[in-house]
Design an enzyme around this catalytic site. Structure first.
Site, PDB file in Angstrom:
ATOM      1  N   GLU A  25       0.795  -0.906  -0.428  1.00  0.00           N
ATOM      2  CA  GLU A  25      -0.139  -0.152  -0.353  1.00  0.00           C
ATOM      3  C   GLU A  25       0.702   1.314  -0.402  1.00  0.00           C
ATOM      4  OE1 GLU A  25      -0.126  -2.404   2.156  1.00  0.00           O
ATOM      5  OE2 GLU A  25      -2.455  -3.125   1.931  1.00  0.00           O
ATOM      6  N   ASP A  26       2.254   1.556   0.509  1.00  0.00           N
ATOM      7  CA  ASP A  26       2.860   2.039   0.693  1.00  0.00           C
ATOM      8  C   ASP A  26       3.341   2.751  -0.437  1.00  0.00           C
ATOM      9  OD1 ASP A  26       2.042   2.127   2.862  1.00  0.00           O
ATOM     10  OD2 ASP A  26       4.581   2.066   3.904  1.00  0.00           O
ATOM     11  N   THR A  27       4.084   1.484  -1.733  1.00  0.00           N
ATOM     12  CA  THR A  27       4.894   2.533  -2.547  1.00  0.00           C
ATOM     13  C   THR A  27       4.475   1.759  -4.088  1.00  0.00           C
ATOM     14  OG1 THR A  27       6.447   0.303  -2.461  1.00  0.00           O
ATOM     15  CG2 THR A  27       7.274   2.968  -0.746  1.00  0.00           C
ATOM     16  N   ARG A  28       3.298   0.320  -4.274  1.00  0.00           N
ATOM     17  CA  ARG A  28       3.091  -0.400  -5.057  1.00  0.00           C
ATOM     18  C   ARG A  28       2.611   1.095  -6.446  1.00  0.00           C
ATOM     19  NH1 ARG A  28       2.448  -5.009  -6.963  1.00  0.00           N
ATOM     20  NH2 ARG A  28       1.896  -5.899  -5.067  1.00  0.00           N
ATOM     21  N   GLY A  55      -1.255 -13.962   2.680  1.00  0.00           N
ATOM     22  CA  GLY A  55      -1.669 -14.323   3.469  1.00  0.00           C
ATOM     23  C   GLY A  55      -1.131 -13.510   5.217  1.00  0.00           C
ATOM     24  N   GLU A  89       9.441 -12.537   4.229  1.00  0.00           N
ATOM     25  CA  GLU A  89      10.105 -11.768   2.723  1.00  0.00           C
ATOM     26  C   GLU A  89      11.540 -12.060   3.592  1.00  0.00           C
ATOM     27  OE1 GLU A  89       7.308 -10.908  -0.605  1.00  0.00           O
ATOM     28  OE2 GLU A  89       9.226  -8.867   0.426  1.00  0.00           O
TER      29      GLU A  89
END
Length: 1106
Positions: A25-28, A55, A89
């Site tokens: 949501e921040d940078t896509r 998920g 990740e």
């Protein structure tokens, strides 16, 4: 800031170049989206996880993608740590980094690195919430450590003080630089023959120590190509790697050296800002910054040691496991390597590889088009296995018609291609002046001559050849073969001759050397020479009838003069006194010019001349003369005293001087003479009473049919190694013959005279090669044995008991070769099985031979040629012995002895299911049309035989043994045993599985009895359309039908098809044809009646036929 750190991505190729980790949501839709587009536009393969379902837990698929990415860019934004997916990740990314599987770079997008490192602000707030939710301290701790470790990595910080588009460009630039540095090198368009050469060198490179590998060879041989292929195979196993090209060229200036040093540092450290002020400081910077790194360094194309030292100093600067590869045209450069080093010479392409490479460039396929095979073979012959030349020629000829191919070939032979000449000339340009003279002399006059002979001549020219020739060998400009001959690649020879031609393209007399017949005639017939000419060769390629009168008055600096096959008339008033070599066949006068007083003459060769030796030696007094050749000179009737006129003579050749009767007594005291050849002097009657020639190694009086007495041998005559004295009238040898204790090779005996040997014959304990002709009687009341005997030849022996005595009492287990020709032999002694090193048995023309007893396990070759009494059953028994030797147990009596081997390896049929293979009719055709070869006259066939034997020498080792693995039998017979289940006419086709296997071949040849045939048989094998020559076999003077068995080990097939990867099912075709033949009695050709193939499986329990 540079992207690359001290570690490299290792061990495996990656599917993605960049993995982007970010909070969706921040940078896509902003920064990360723009960064992805910029990376994609620059061709950088980037992964964003926009298509994977998200998920609570990260998917296994995404974990694999992270592992298969080279670089991970982590975009830390304000809400990054609120995503457990992002944190998982990150943990995986840091794990890959610690395992040297990935490079990691953080982007701090509108956040402070310290907040990430210390988990302050929203980074700390998010982790506190996760702590409350999961109650898993270990997981939270892994996230905290991953954040801390990532924030400590040098990255990019964006805080809106800089245009975002510029910021993204900076990231893309650094990623692009890193990506380019990690890409494999382009090797070559068609990598024919590369894999096999790479495999041979990888064995050294894959050792664990610090290892230096030197790769050398002439220009155009493919050193750089092979090195690039090696580099691509292993570069990702190292912490750092660098490939430095054209080091020789780039090291010509200090600035060039500094640039190489900076390139090395950047490619390994990744820091473009690291600069050096001068080359000496650069050496220390390399040592300091790279000393703890496990690196791969390639230094390509150097020609002196300083170029290497400017870049690496000592190999022990680098960490354990580092590899340094150096390529050069000069082997001497590699001699200063330490103990952990190896040196490899890149070999020329073989004929099959050369044809494939040439065809790929000329026809865009792996073989020539129909109608171009013969022309292609001529270009292959011209290229002599040099990949560069084959590539240039093939590309130049692609799409051109035949007429242009023929014209191009003629031009290539006369004037070399400029691009080829430029490449090959590099090694010559690096030589000193004397080495250049030696090279040009060799290219123009001395190729194929004995090295020691050439050294002596060039020493007479003050060219210091002992040192100079070794320099040429080191630079791969010449080689010395196993026969001590100076050899040179044909294109390197052409390059040298072109250098001479360019000295004066239009004016012959201004050139330093003249070797072309037409050019030499043009200069000499009008006496148009000049002082520039140092060497001239007047040799007609074919005998001519026209006579010439020539002159040398203007060539005062002529060092080398060679005249052959050209009729010259008249006497000469002048020959240059500067001559070191005077080699003149059929010299027309009986004397040399009175003004001829050579001070540096080394070789005087005047065969088939009218020269009168006694007069010549009265006028020619020379301490420099070492070689005299007056073979076939009809006016030589007596050999005078040479001890005063030519005291340093090394070689004296007087063979076929049919009027030579007597040799002066003092000639027997020439203590420098090494070779004395009197072969074929049919009137020779008197030799010196005693020979005391301390240096004599080779003495030949073969076919001196009137010679009745052999000289006494002085005790100090210890050097003689080779003695040929067959077909003389000598009946008794003196007791002093035993003084020749270092004798290695003897041929003696006569068809017309008995030769009685003295007891002292058994003093010859170093005798390794014994040839007996006619009937030779050995003393039998004395200790008899030759403990070093390796080769025994018996010809025209009539006394059967003498043959038995020689084989049972004079031979030991050292015997390797036994040859018996036209002798009264019914069988061989049973003791032959005790000759445990015997591997060749050749029996020819022994018409009474009925049986060959059991042979030792060491045997690899048996020829029983024209042995009329040796029937098919005997041949089968002989073949059965081979089967037992190869580990195949005999079968029960219900099977033929040759075919009776158990099929104990049953799983073979299950593995490959060959019993279900259906052969097409065209696969099994007989190819009868391939069997009949070209008829040649006996003289033409004799020339072919000479060339055949020359060709076969490449397969001989230093002991003149055939290095090709294989077992062979030739014996009378005409029926191929049923064991060979694949049978047909001229060719056999079958299928094999995914591995090579040993092949056994059998061919039946049809020849009318009592008609002599000589022929060459060629056997080829193709696998999946890739054709190779398997064997060329020469059969001489055959007068009955016979079988030829040939066994090719699996290892030989692997070597033959070393670049071919077998599939699960592979089509094999073995073909045989008689390529050429001759017969004095008929024009009806010999035939191949039948051929058979059997595949032999190798399994863990031994070898079995199936």
């Amino acid at each position: 800031m540079a992207l690359m750190t001290s570690k490299r991505v290792t061990h495996q190729r990656k599917n993605f170049e960049v993995f982007l980790s970010f909070k969706d949501e921040d940078t896509r839709l902003g920064f990360t989206g723009y960064l992805y587009q910029a990376l994609d536009r620059n061709g950088i393969k980037t992964f964003v996880d926009d298509k994977l379902p998200r998920g609570e837990n990260i998917s296994k698929e995404l974990l694999k993608i992270i592992e298969n990415s080279m670089i991970s860019i982590v975009v830390f934004s304000e809400n990054y740590t609120f995503s457990t997916w992002c944190l998982d990740e990150l943990v995986k990314i840091i794990e890959c980094k610690k395992n040297d599987q990935m490079e990691v770079r953080p982007v701090f997008y509108n956040v402070y690195p310290s907040d990430v490192r210390n988990q302050k602000g929203k980074f700390g707030e998010a982790l506190d919430k996760h702590q409350e939710k999961f109650k898993d301290n270990k997981k939270i701790q892994r996230w905290r450590e991953a954040l801390h470790d990532t924030a400590n990595i040098s990255g990019w910080h964006y805080n809106q003080c800089y245009p975002e588009s510029h910021f993204i460009q900076d990231i893309v630039k650094e990623v692009s630089n890193a990506r380019l540095n990690c890409l494999p090198l382009f090797v070559i368009k068609y990598p024919v023959g590369i894999n096999s050469r790479v495999k041979a060198m990888l064995l050294d490179i894959e050792s664990n120590d610090v290892h230096m590998v030197g790769i050398y060879g002439p220009s155009g041989i493919g050193k750089t190509t092979v090195t690039k292929a090696i580099f691509n195979r292993i570069y990702d196993r190292f912490e750092g790697f660098s490939y430095l090209e054209n080091v020789r060229e780039n090291s010509m200036t200090n600035d060039g050296i500094i640039k190489l040093q900076e390139t090395l540092l950047f490619e390994i450290l990744g820091d473009r800002n690291l600069k050096v002020d001068n080359k000496d400081r650069g050496i220390n910077v390399i040592k300091k910054r790279l000393c703890c790194k496990r690196i791969l360094l390639v230094i390509d194309d150097v020609d002196n040691l300083e170029q290497i030292e400017n870049l690496l100093g000592e190999s022990d600067w680098f960490a354990y496991g580092s590899k340094i590869i150096i390529t050069t045209r000069d082997k001497q450069v590699l001699s200063s390597f330490g103990k952990h080093h190896s040196i490899h010479k890149v070999q020329e392409l073989n004929n099959d590889e050369a044809l494939e490479l040439f065809s790929m460039y000329a026809f865009c396929r792996n073989e020539p088009k129909e109608g171009y095979w013969e022309l292609a073979d001529q270009f292959i012959h011209y290229g002599e296995g040099l990949p560069l030349v084959l590539k240039i020629m093939g590309a130049d000829l692609c799409g051109r018609p035949k007429c242009e191919w023929k014209s191009a070939l003629d031009q290539y032979k006369e004037i070399p291609n400029k691009e080829i000449q430029k490449k090959l000339k590099r090694s010559y340009d690096g030589l000193g002046e004397t080495e250049q003279d030696i090279f040009l002399d060799t290219a123009c006059f001395f190729k194929g001559l004995d090295k020691d002979y050439v050294v002596d001549i060039l020493e007479g020219c003050n060219l210091y050849p002992v040192y100079g020739i070794q320099k040429l060998i080191d630079k791969c400009l010449i080689i010395v073969d196993q026969f001590n001959k100076l050899m040179m690649h044909g294109l390197i020879q052409q390059m040298g001759r072109e250098i001479v031609r360019q000295e004066s393209p239009k004016n012959l007399k201004k050139r330093s050397r003249i070797w072309c017949y037409e050019d030499a005639v043009s200069v000499l017939i009008e006496d148009e020479g000049s002082d520039e000419i140092q060497g001239i060769m007047l040799c007609s390629p074919e005998p001519i009838k026209k006579q010439f009168k020539i002159g040398f008055s203007k060539m005062k600096n002529l060092r080398l003069l060679i005249v052959r096959n050209v009729p010259i008339y008249g006497d000469f008033e002048y020959l240059p006194n500067a001559l070191s070599l005077l080699d003149w066949s059929e010299y027309p006068s009986s004397f040399l010019p009175s003004s001829f007083c050579p001070q540096k003459i080394v070789a005087l060769k005047m065969p088939q001349s009218n020269i009168r030796l006694d007069k010549l030696l009265k006028s020619l007094q020379s301490k420099t003369l070492k070689y005299m050749d007056f073979r076939s000179c009809e006016y030589v009737t007596k050999l005078p005293d040479l001890s005063m006129s030519t005291p340093n003579l090394k070689e004296l050749v007087l063979c076929d001087c049919n009027n030579l009767v007597e040799v002066h007594q003092f000639v027997g005291s020439l203590d420098k003479l090494v070779v004395w050849d009197l072969k074929g002097c049919s009137e020779l009657q008197l030799l010196p009473d005693c020979l005391m020639m301390k240096s004599l190694e080779n003495f030949n009086v073969l076919y001196c049919s009137k010679l009745k007495k052999f000289p006494n041998i002085h005790p100090e005559m210890k050097s003689l190694k080779y003695l040929e004295m067959g077909e003389t009238s000598i009946g008794v040898l003196p007791p002093s013959f035993g003084n020749l204790t270092r004798l290695k090779t003897i041929l003696f005996g006569s068809y017309d005279h008995l030769l009685h040997l003295p007891r002292s014959i058994y003093e010859l304990q170093h005798l390794s090669d014994l040839g007996l002709y006619g009937t030779v009687i050995f003393p039998k009341d004395f200790r008899y044995i030759f403990p070093s005997l390796i080769k025994l030849t018996l010809s025209f022996f009539e006394i059967r008991s003498e043959v038995d005595f020689i084989l049972t009492s004079c031979c030991t287990r050292t015997l390797k070769y036994l040859y018996i020709y036209n002798s009264n032999v019914v069988t061989l002694p049973e003791r032959i099985i005790d000759f445990t090193r015997l591997h060749t048995l050749h029996i020819e023309g022994c018409e009474l031979l009925q049986n060959i007893p059991s042979l030792p396990q060491s045997i690899t070759k048996v020829h029983a040629l024209n042995c009329l009494s040796l029937d098919s059953q005997s041949s089968s028994e002989l073949s059965n012995q081979f089967g037992e030797i190869l580990g195949h147990p005999p079968q029960t009596e219900s099977f033929s002895r040759f075919g009776g081997f158990k099929k104990t390896c049953r799983h073979i049929f299950q593995e490959y299911a060959f019993e279900n293979v259906k052969f097409k009719k065209e696969d099994l055709n007989s190819d009868e049309d391939e069997c009949n070869g070209l008829w040649l006259s006996s003289s033409d066939f004799s020339v072919l035989v000479t060339e055949f034997h020359k060709r076969e020498t490449k397969y001989l080792n230093s002991d003149l043994e055939d290095t090709r693995c294989g077992y062979e039998i030739v014996a009378p017979g005409n029926i191929i045993p049923v064991l060979f289940e694949h049978q047909s006419g001229g060719s056999v086709s079958f299928w094999i599985g995914s591995e090579f296997h040993t092949l056994a071949l059998c061919y039946a040849f049809g020849i009318p009895k009592r008609i002599n045939y000589s022929y060459v048989c060629d056997v080829h094998i193709s696998i999946n359309g890739f054709k190779r020559e398997l064997k060329a076999q020469l059969f001489e003077e055959m007068n009955i039908g016979h079988l030829w068995f040939y066994y090719i080990p699996r290892s030989s097939l692997q070597q033959l098809f070393k670049d071919l990867n077998l599939g699960s099912r592979n089509f094999v075709r073995v073909s045989c044809r008689i390529s050429c033949w001759t017969s004095e009695s008929t024009r009806l050709p010999p035939t191949i009646r039948r051929c058979g193939v059997r595949v032999i499986c190798s399994c863990s329990r031994g070898q079995f036929w199936w």
